[in-house]
Design a protein around this motif. Structure first.
Motif, PDB file in Angstrom:
ATOM      1  N   VAL A 271     -98.076 -37.329 -71.408  1.00 12.02           N
ATOM      2  CA  VAL A 271     -98.595 -36.808 -72.835  1.00 12.02           C
ATOM      3  C   VAL A 271     -97.975 -35.412 -73.176  1.00 12.02           C
ATOM      4  O   VAL A 271     -97.464 -35.068 -73.949  1.00 12.02           O
ATOM      5  CB  VAL A 271     -99.854 -37.089 -73.186  1.00 12.02           C
ATOM      6  CG1 VAL A 271    -100.272 -36.468 -74.370  1.00 12.02           C
ATOM      7  CG2 VAL A 271    -100.252 -38.635 -73.274  1.00 12.02           C
ATOM      8  N   LEU A 272     -98.625 -34.427 -72.162  1.00  9.21           N
ATOM      9  CA  LEU A 272     -98.635 -33.104 -72.211  1.00  9.21           C
ATOM     10  C   LEU A 272     -97.050 -32.693 -72.001  1.00  9.21           C
ATOM     11  O   LEU A 272     -96.619 -31.805 -72.766  1.00  9.21           O
ATOM     12  CB  LEU A 272     -99.563 -32.403 -71.199  1.00  9.21           C
ATOM     13  CG  LEU A 272    -100.885 -32.795 -71.211  1.00  9.21           C
ATOM     14  CD1 LEU A 272    -101.825 -32.033 -70.168  1.00  9.21           C
ATOM     15  CD2 LEU A 272    -101.529 -32.156 -72.683  1.00  9.21           C
ATOM     16  N   GLU A 273     -96.493 -33.223 -71.247  1.00  8.84           N
ATOM     17  CA  GLU A 273     -95.037 -32.724 -70.840  1.00  8.84           C
ATOM     18  C   GLU A 273     -93.882 -33.438 -71.785  1.00  8.84           C
ATOM     19  O   GLU A 273     -92.385 -33.089 -71.630  1.00  8.84           O
ATOM     20  CB  GLU A 273     -94.799 -32.657 -69.627  1.00  8.84           C
ATOM     21  CG  GLU A 273     -95.475 -31.770 -68.808  1.00  8.84           C
ATOM     22  CD  GLU A 273     -95.449 -31.665 -67.228  1.00  8.84           C
ATOM     23  OE1 GLU A 273     -94.399 -32.275 -66.797  1.00  8.84           O
ATOM     24  OE2 GLU A 273     -96.089 -30.952 -66.696  1.00  8.84           O
ATOM     25  N   ASP A 274     -94.244 -34.455 -72.591  1.00  3.52           N
ATOM     26  CA  ASP A 274     -93.232 -35.163 -73.344  1.00  3.52           C
ATOM     27  C   ASP A 274     -93.149 -34.534 -74.800  1.00  3.52           C
ATOM     28  O   ASP A 274     -94.080 -34.705 -75.515  1.00  3.52           O
ATOM     29  CB  ASP A 274     -93.894 -36.768 -73.456  1.00  3.52           C
ATOM     30  CG  ASP A 274     -92.830 -37.392 -74.311  1.00  3.52           C
ATOM     31  OD1 ASP A 274     -91.873 -37.143 -74.903  1.00  3.52           O
ATOM     32  OD2 ASP A 274     -92.951 -38.918 -74.284  1.00  3.52           O
ATOM     33  N   ASP A 275     -92.104 -33.944 -74.904  1.00  2.00           N
ATOM     34  CA  ASP A 275     -91.710 -33.304 -76.065  1.00  2.00           C
ATOM     35  C   ASP A 275     -91.587 -34.192 -77.344  1.00  2.00           C
ATOM     36  O   ASP A 275     -91.441 -33.777 -78.309  1.00  2.00           O
ATOM     37  CB  ASP A 275     -90.357 -32.418 -76.144  1.00  2.00           C
ATOM     38  CG  ASP A 275     -90.579 -31.313 -74.983  1.00  2.00           C
ATOM     39  OD1 ASP A 275     -91.822 -30.749 -74.692  1.00  2.00           O
ATOM     40  OD2 ASP A 275     -89.860 -30.744 -74.413  1.00  2.00           O
ATOM     41  N   SER A 276     -91.315 -35.198 -77.024  1.00  2.00           N
ATOM     42  CA  SER A 276     -91.367 -36.342 -78.369  1.00  2.00           C
ATOM     43  C   SER A 276     -92.752 -36.723 -78.871  1.00  2.00           C
ATOM     44  O   SER A 276     -92.588 -36.954 -79.835  1.00  2.00           O
ATOM     45  CB  SER A 276     -90.784 -37.711 -77.850  1.00  2.00           C
ATOM     46  OG  SER A 276     -91.794 -38.507 -76.952  1.00  2.00           O
ATOM     47  N   ILE A 277     -93.747 -36.515 -78.062  1.00  2.00           N
ATOM     48  CA  ILE A 277     -95.143 -36.490 -78.520  1.00  2.00           C
ATOM     49  C   ILE A 277     -95.492 -35.414 -79.257  1.00  2.00           C
ATOM     50  O   ILE A 277     -95.510 -34.150 -78.738  1.00  2.00           O
ATOM     51  CB  ILE A 277     -96.266 -36.986 -77.388  1.00  2.00           C
ATOM     52  CG1 ILE A 277     -95.820 -38.265 -76.844  1.00  2.00           C
ATOM     53  CG2 ILE A 277     -97.560 -36.861 -77.996  1.00  2.00           C
ATOM     54  CD1 ILE A 277     -96.522 -38.795 -75.660  1.00  2.00           C
ATOM     55  N   ASN A 278     -95.813 -35.340 -80.496  1.00  2.00           N
ATOM     56  CA  ASN A 278     -96.329 -34.292 -81.311  1.00  2.00           C
ATOM     57  C   ASN A 278     -97.824 -34.475 -81.789  1.00  2.00           C
ATOM     58  O   ASN A 278     -98.136 -33.055 -82.420  1.00  2.00           O
ATOM     59  CB  ASN A 278     -95.329 -34.129 -82.639  1.00  2.00           C
ATOM     60  CG  ASN A 278     -95.545 -35.167 -83.426  1.00  2.00           C
ATOM     61  OD1 ASN A 278     -96.252 -36.093 -83.386  1.00  2.00           O
ATOM     62  ND2 ASN A 278     -94.496 -35.182 -84.585  1.00  2.00           N
ATOM     63  N   CYS A 279     -98.436 -35.312 -81.366  1.00  2.00           N
ATOM     64  CA  CYS A 279     -99.704 -35.206 -81.723  1.00  2.00           C
ATOM     65  C   CYS A 279    -100.641 -35.552 -80.791  1.00  2.00           C
ATOM     66  O   CYS A 279    -100.194 -36.829 -80.126  1.00  2.00           O
ATOM     67  CB  CYS A 279    -100.093 -35.886 -82.762  1.00  2.00           C
ATOM     68  SG  CYS A 279    -101.668 -36.146 -83.421  1.00  2.00           S
ATOM     69  N   VAL A 280    -101.642 -35.219 -79.982  1.00  2.00           N
ATOM     70  CA  VAL A 280    -102.458 -35.662 -79.087  1.00  2.00           C
ATOM     71  C   VAL A 280    -103.811 -35.915 -79.490  1.00  2.00           C
ATOM     72  O   VAL A 280    -104.531 -35.113 -80.324  1.00  2.00           O
ATOM     73  CB  VAL A 280    -102.755 -34.772 -77.779  1.00  2.00           C
ATOM     74  CG1 VAL A 280    -103.772 -34.969 -76.736  1.00  2.00           C
ATOM     75  CG2 VAL A 280    -101.334 -34.298 -77.286  1.00  2.00           C
ATOM     76  N   VAL A 281    -104.453 -37.225 -79.316  1.00  2.00           N
ATOM     77  CA  VAL A 281    -105.670 -37.805 -79.883  1.00  2.00           C
ATOM     78  C   VAL A 281    -106.446 -37.685 -78.764  1.00  2.00           C
ATOM     79  O   VAL A 281    -106.277 -38.586 -77.649  1.00  2.00           O
ATOM     80  CB  VAL A 281    -105.444 -38.890 -80.542  1.00  2.00           C
ATOM     81  CG1 VAL A 281    -106.937 -39.644 -80.942  1.00  2.00           C
ATOM     82  CG2 VAL A 281    -104.717 -38.959 -81.815  1.00  2.00           C
ATOM     83  N   GLU A 282    -107.526 -36.969 -78.557  1.00  2.00           N
ATOM     84  CA  GLU A 282    -108.236 -37.002 -77.489  1.00  2.00           C
ATOM     85  C   GLU A 282    -109.542 -37.716 -77.716  1.00  2.00           C
ATOM     86  O   GLU A 282    -110.464 -37.285 -78.709  1.00  2.00           O
ATOM     87  CB  GLU A 282    -108.592 -35.428 -77.111  1.00  2.00           C
ATOM     88  CG  GLU A 282    -109.542 -35.311 -75.649  1.00  2.00           C
ATOM     89  CD  GLU A 282    -111.121 -35.493 -75.956  1.00  2.00           C
ATOM     90  OE1 GLU A 282    -111.745 -36.149 -75.497  1.00  2.00           O
ATOM     91  OE2 GLU A 282    -111.573 -34.735 -76.983  1.00  2.00           O
ATOM     92  N   VAL A 283    -109.778 -38.690 -77.276  1.00  2.00           N
ATOM     93  CA  VAL A 283    -111.198 -39.328 -77.220  1.00  2.00           C
ATOM     94  C   VAL A 283    -111.981 -39.895 -75.884  1.00  2.00           C
ATOM     95  O   VAL A 283    -112.572 -40.945 -75.741  1.00  2.00           O
ATOM     96  CB  VAL A 283    -110.864 -40.641 -78.012  1.00  2.00           C
ATOM     97  CG1 VAL A 283    -110.457 -40.454 -79.318  1.00  2.00           C
ATOM     98  CG2 VAL A 283    -109.878 -41.715 -77.567  1.00  2.00           C
ATOM     99  N   MET A 284    -111.649 -39.025 -74.649  1.00  2.00           N
ATOM    100  CA  MET A 284    -111.997 -39.192 -73.607  1.00  2.00           C
ATOM    101  C   MET A 284    -113.420 -38.771 -73.146  1.00  2.00           C
ATOM    102  O   MET A 284    -114.292 -39.645 -72.469  1.00  2.00           O
ATOM    103  CB  MET A 284    -111.096 -38.660 -72.463  1.00  2.00           C
ATOM    104  CG  MET A 284    -110.976 -37.155 -72.501  1.00  2.00           C
ATOM    105  SD  MET A 284    -109.963 -36.287 -71.344  1.00  2.00           S
ATOM    106  CE  MET A 284    -110.350 -37.162 -69.778  1.00  2.00           C
ATOM    107  N   GLY A 285    -113.862 -37.920 -74.011  1.00  2.00           N
ATOM    108  CA  GLY A 285    -115.096 -37.523 -73.903  1.00  2.00           C
ATOM    109  C   GLY A 285    -115.380 -36.505 -72.824  1.00  2.00           C
ATOM    110  O   GLY A 285    -114.475 -36.056 -72.181  1.00  2.00           O
TER     111      GLY A 285
END
Length: 152
Positions: A62-76
């Motif tokens: 997720v962090l290094e994939d430039d195609s991903i422009n939004c990170v949804v954090e629901v891990m707690g």
């Protein structure tokens, strides 16, 4: 926002599964889940992954994939979750978090990272406040000229 959201979801529990199911059901070209990062990718999930969605335990997916422009954090929690949020913002990725502990404990640092984020990356944390009642956006946009001293 004119650019479609390509989402990297961090956390595949009850909340993460709900996010995947909701976005899948909506089936909009404006938002798609690309990758789901979980602690144990071999563990059975209570939700179905849509075709084309990658399930992994590698946060770099997720962090290094430039195609991903939004990170949804629901891990707690506040450890790894904080790192994910800060690194995502530093890479210019929008961040959405539903993590109450993270927001309560580290909000000044996270807000500073959001202000410094390249490319106008945004931080959204409304899901972590007031049982996800849409109050944050309302306060930030509709009451700009007012002095709000409390919400009851």
């Amino acid at each position: 926002m004119s650019t479609p959201l390509r989402i990297g979801l961090v956390g595949g529990g009850v909340v993460g599964g709900g996010v995947v199911e909701l976005i899948s059901r909506i089936s909009s070209p404006l938002a798609t889940v690309q990758t789901v990062v979980v602690r144990d990718a071999s563990k059975p999930r209570d939700f179905a992954l849509p075709k084309g969605v990658t399930l992994t335990s590698d946060m770099k997916a997720v962090l290094e994939d430039d195609s991903i422009n939004c990170v949804v954090e629901v891990m707690g929690g506040c450890g790894v979750a904080k790192d994910v949020v800060l690194q995502s913002l530093a890479r210019g990725k929008h961040v959405v978090t539903a993590n109450k502990a993270l927001v309560a404990t580290h909000m000044p640092e996270i807000e500073a990272a959001a202000r410094a984020a390249p490319g106008g990356a945004k931080l959204a944390f409304e899901a972590a406040v007031c049982g996800a009642i849409p109050i944050i956006n309302t306060l930030q946009t509709c009451y700009v000229g007012d002095v709000v001293t409390s919400v009851q």
